[in-house]
Motif scaffolding. Structure first.
Motif, mmCIF file in Angstrom:
data_model
loop_
_atom_site.group_PDB
_atom_site.id
_atom_site.type_symbol
_atom_site.label_atom_id
_atom_site.label_comp_id
_atom_site.label_asym_id
_atom_site.label_seq_id
_atom_site.Cartn_x
_atom_site.Cartn_y
_atom_site.Cartn_z
ATOM 1 N N VAL A 57 10.880 6.323 -7.194
ATOM 2 C CA VAL A 57 11.283 5.846 -5.876
ATOM 3 C C VAL A 57 12.799 5.827 -5.734
ATOM 4 N N THR A 68 9.906 12.753 -0.605
ATOM 5 C CA THR A 68 8.486 12.797 -0.239
ATOM 6 C C THR A 68 8.312 13.302 1.183
ATOM 7 N N MET A 86 3.983 7.893 -6.408
ATOM 8 C CA MET A 86 5.270 7.236 -6.585
ATOM 9 C C MET A 86 5.309 6.384 -7.849
ATOM 10 N N THR A 88 7.440 3.227 -9.522
ATOM 11 C CA THR A 88 8.356 2.152 -9.125
ATOM 12 C C THR A 88 8.333 1.015 -10.137
ATOM 13 N N ASP A 91 6.017 -3.687 -7.445
ATOM 14 C CA ASP A 91 4.815 -3.281 -6.720
ATOM 15 C C ASP A 91 4.881 -3.591 -5.223
ATOM 16 N N VAL A 96 8.561 1.962 -1.337
ATOM 17 C CA VAL A 96 7.226 2.477 -1.597
ATOM 18 C C VAL A 96 6.407 2.447 -0.312
ATOM 19 N N SER A 99 7.344 5.286 1.680
ATOM 20 C CA SER A 99 6.823 6.516 1.088
ATOM 21 C C SER A 99 5.373 6.736 1.470
ATOM 22 N N ALA A 104 2.804 9.790 0.891
ATOM 23 C CA ALA A 104 2.491 9.679 -0.532
ATOM 24 C C ALA A 104 1.068 9.152 -0.721
ATOM 25 N N PHE A 107 0.911 4.729 -5.579
ATOM 26 C CA PHE A 107 2.026 4.443 -6.477
ATOM 27 C C PHE A 107 1.534 3.701 -7.704
#
Length: 245
Positions: A57, A68, A86, A88, A91, A96, A99, A104, A107
């Motif tokens: 990320v 992305t 992703m 990262t 969380d 994110v 994304s 995406a 993750f």
């Protein structure tokens, strides 16, 4: 069986080396290439056409979020676009969320186990989202609570552009689904896998997968997470129901 081809994008050489070692130890996965920043990730993805991009990320210059959006938004080939997974440290990283809005497929945390990371790669390669139901609920709540300015510059897939009245537009789009597709969408929005959806509705897994793909196509979405967000925006998930344990 053809191995899943993975592009590793991370600005730390040691992290890339560890990820490469993890991937190459598994017969059904292989490394297609590496990138040290977002710009390199975009160029490598367009040139190598991997199945999955494992995207950090936070990278200097072009971030994983921007990369992305460019990979999925500017894909020049006739074949399918890669799935983006992703990486990262946090969380609930707001990047994110952006994304996921950009397309995406999920993750994973950098401290996850090698086996879980490998499983996540396989899951997104198969077209599903690599998110646990509890994480999906947190993401949807956080994304819909984000200020519009944060996501304003993030490219969104065709059919996913923001509208002045997001709720009415989301409801209009969802209203085009059949009754059965609507049932599937609601269960997907709860974070259920195809297997659990099939059990709940008395369908085959192949039938559920076909319906999910049709729902995404009809709604102009990239993945299950975006479908869940749209269901939330349309007011179908308020209050967001608890997923069965």
């Amino acid at each position: 069986m053809t191995p899943v081809r993975v592009l590793i994008a991370d600005d730390q050489e040691l992290v890339r080396a560890a990820l490469r070692l993890m991937i190459e130890r598994r017969a059904d996965l292989t490394v297609a290439g590496e990138a040290a920043d977002g710009q390199e990730a975009v160029a490598a993805a367009l040139a190598l056409r991997p199945d999955v991009v494992l995207m950090d990320v936070r990278m200097p210059g072009m971030t994983g979020v921007e990369a992305t959006g460019r990979i999925l938004g500017d894909w020049p080939h006739d074949g399918p676009r890669p799935r983006v997974l992703m990486l990262t440290t946090f969380d609930l990283d707001e990047y994110v969320h952006a994304s996921l809005r950009a397309g995406a497929s999920g993750f994973v945390l950098k401290n996850t186990t090698p086996d879980r990371l490998a499983d996540a790669i396989r899951v997104v390669a198969a077209g599903e989202a690599a998110l646990a139901p509890s994480v999906t609920r947190r993401i949807i709540g956080a994304v819909t609570a984000l200020p519009a300015a944060l996501l304003a510059d993030v490219p969104r897939p065709a059919g996913g552009a923001a509208r002045p009245d997001a709720r009415s537009e989301a409801a209009r789009r969802i209203g085009e689904l059949t009754a059965r597709e609507l049932e599937v969408l609601i269960l997907v929005a709860r974070g259920m896998s195809n297997t659990r959806v099939a059990r709940s509705l008395g369908l085959s897994e192949a039938g559920v997968k076909s319906r999910v793909n049709r729902i995404l196509t009809r709604l102009g979405l990239e993945n299950r997470v975006q479908a869940a967000i749209l269901a939330h925006e349309a007011g179908l998930m308020e209050p967001f129901p608890r997923s069965p344990s």
